[in-house]
Motif scaffolding. Structure first.
Motif, short mmCIF file in Angstrom:
data_model
loop_
_atom_site.label_atom_id
_atom_site.label_comp_id
_atom_site.label_asym_id
_atom_site.label_seq_id
_atom_site.Cartn_x
_atom_site.Cartn_y
_atom_site.Cartn_z
N VAL A 79 0.84 -1.19 0.00
CA VAL A 79 0.00 0.00 0.00
C VAL A 79 0.88 1.25 0.00
O VAL A 79 1.75 1.40 0.86
N ASP A 80 0.65 2.13 -0.97
CA ASP A 80 1.48 3.33 -1.09
C ASP A 80 1.49 4.16 0.20
O ASP A 80 2.54 4.59 0.67
N ALA A 81 0.31 4.37 0.76
CA ALA A 81 0.19 5.23 1.95
C ALA A 81 0.79 4.59 3.19
O ALA A 81 1.00 5.27 4.20
N SER A 83 3.76 2.99 2.97
CA SER A 83 5.17 2.79 2.59
C SER A 83 5.47 1.36 2.15
O SER A 83 6.52 0.80 2.47
N GLY A 84 4.52 0.78 1.42
CA GLY A 84 4.71 -0.57 0.88
C GLY A 84 4.28 -1.69 1.79
O GLY A 84 4.37 -2.87 1.41
N HIS A 118 -4.94 9.05 -3.28
CA HIS A 118 -3.68 8.57 -2.70
C HIS A 118 -3.80 7.15 -2.13
O HIS A 118 -2.96 6.74 -1.33
N ARG A 119 -4.82 6.42 -2.55
CA ARG A 119 -5.03 5.06 -2.04
C ARG A 119 -4.48 3.99 -3.00
O ARG A 119 -5.00 2.89 -3.11
N GLY A 120 -3.39 4.36 -3.68
CA GLY A 120 -2.75 3.42 -4.60
C GLY A 120 -2.17 2.22 -3.87
O GLY A 120 -1.76 2.31 -2.71
N ALA A 121 -2.16 1.09 -4.56
CA ALA A 121 -1.63 -0.14 -3.97
C ALA A 121 -1.29 -1.10 -5.10
O ALA A 121 -1.67 -0.89 -6.26
N ALA A 144 -1.21 -3.56 -10.34
CA ALA A 144 -1.38 -2.22 -9.77
C ALA A 144 -2.86 -1.87 -9.68
O ALA A 144 -3.69 -2.34 -10.46
N ARG A 146 -5.90 0.35 -6.78
CA ARG A 146 -6.14 1.18 -5.60
C ARG A 146 -7.11 0.47 -4.67
O ARG A 146 -7.79 -0.48 -5.06
#
Length: 212
Positions: A79-81, A83-84, A118-121, A144, A146
């Motif tokens: 999860v991007d938010a 930190s992985g 900003h909920r990229g994953a 890829a 979200r």
């Protein structure tokens, strides 16, 4: 058929990989067996810091104790938010290994105040094949997308109900198994591994494995 161990006790994962291999290998059929189908051995802890390290650890142990060519994978959600994270800890993020619902709910709570943009994953899967002769192969696949704010769908497992892949209007849990296989991280990794299997499977010696 050539018997291959998939080092997992996850019945859904066993079915998924068998389906992918059947589609990818055609006439060169592989019969997968899981850990519940072989003599029990003490499984090695997933102590690696990467998906690839964990996949290789599990595959090596399978060969060591059963003598069978062994496939193992390690996969999870980055999860991007976060930190992985949860990353390699995806299956035990809530503290209880394999509690899909608790893991999912914890991730949703942790990014509850994160805006949609900003909920990229990404789902990541490393898949390893280790042969009895010691040869090792490792591949990786990524999907890829979200994360949604609430689960949707009854299929799949793990974080599938909250994951919307790029270009999709349905979550992984709302896709059919075949649709999911076509775009998933595991599908990509295992199709790549299937190509390796096709090359290393010796046709001339009754279905044995070439150590190459």
């Amino acid at each position: 058929m050539t018997k291959v161990l998939l080092a997992t006790r996850n019945a859904k994962k066993l079915i998924e990989l068998q389906r992918i291999l059947d589609g990818a290998l055609g006439a060169q059929r592989i019969q997968l067996v899981g850990l519940g189908d072989v003599a029990e051995y003490q499984e090695v802890p997933e102590s690696g810091l990467t998906f690839g390290e964990n996949a290789l650890l599990k595959a090596r142990e399978g060969v060591k104790w059963t003598g069978l060519p062994t496939i193992a994978d390690d996969s999870g959600l980055a999860v991007d938010a976060l930190s992985g994270m949860p990353g390699v800890f995806s299956a035990r993020w809530s503290g209880r290994h394999g509690d899909d619902r608790a893991n999912l709910e914890l991730v949703l709570a942790q990014i509850g105040d994160v805006p949609d943009q900003h909920r990229g994953a990404a789902f990541v899967c490393a898949a390893a094949l280790v042969l009895p002769g010691g040869k090792e192969h490792l591949v990786e696949g990524r999907q890829a997308g979200r994360l949604l704010r609430a689960p949707r769908g009854e299929g799949g497992f793990g974080y599938d109900p909250i994951f919307l892949a790029e270009g999709q209007d349905r979550t992984n849990a709302e896709l059919t198994p075949e649709e999911k296989d076509a775009i998933s991280h595991r599908g990509k990794a295992l199709r790549a591994l299937a190509k390796v299997i096709a090359k290393t499977l010796s046709v001339g010696d009754g279905g044995g494995w070439a150590n190459r």
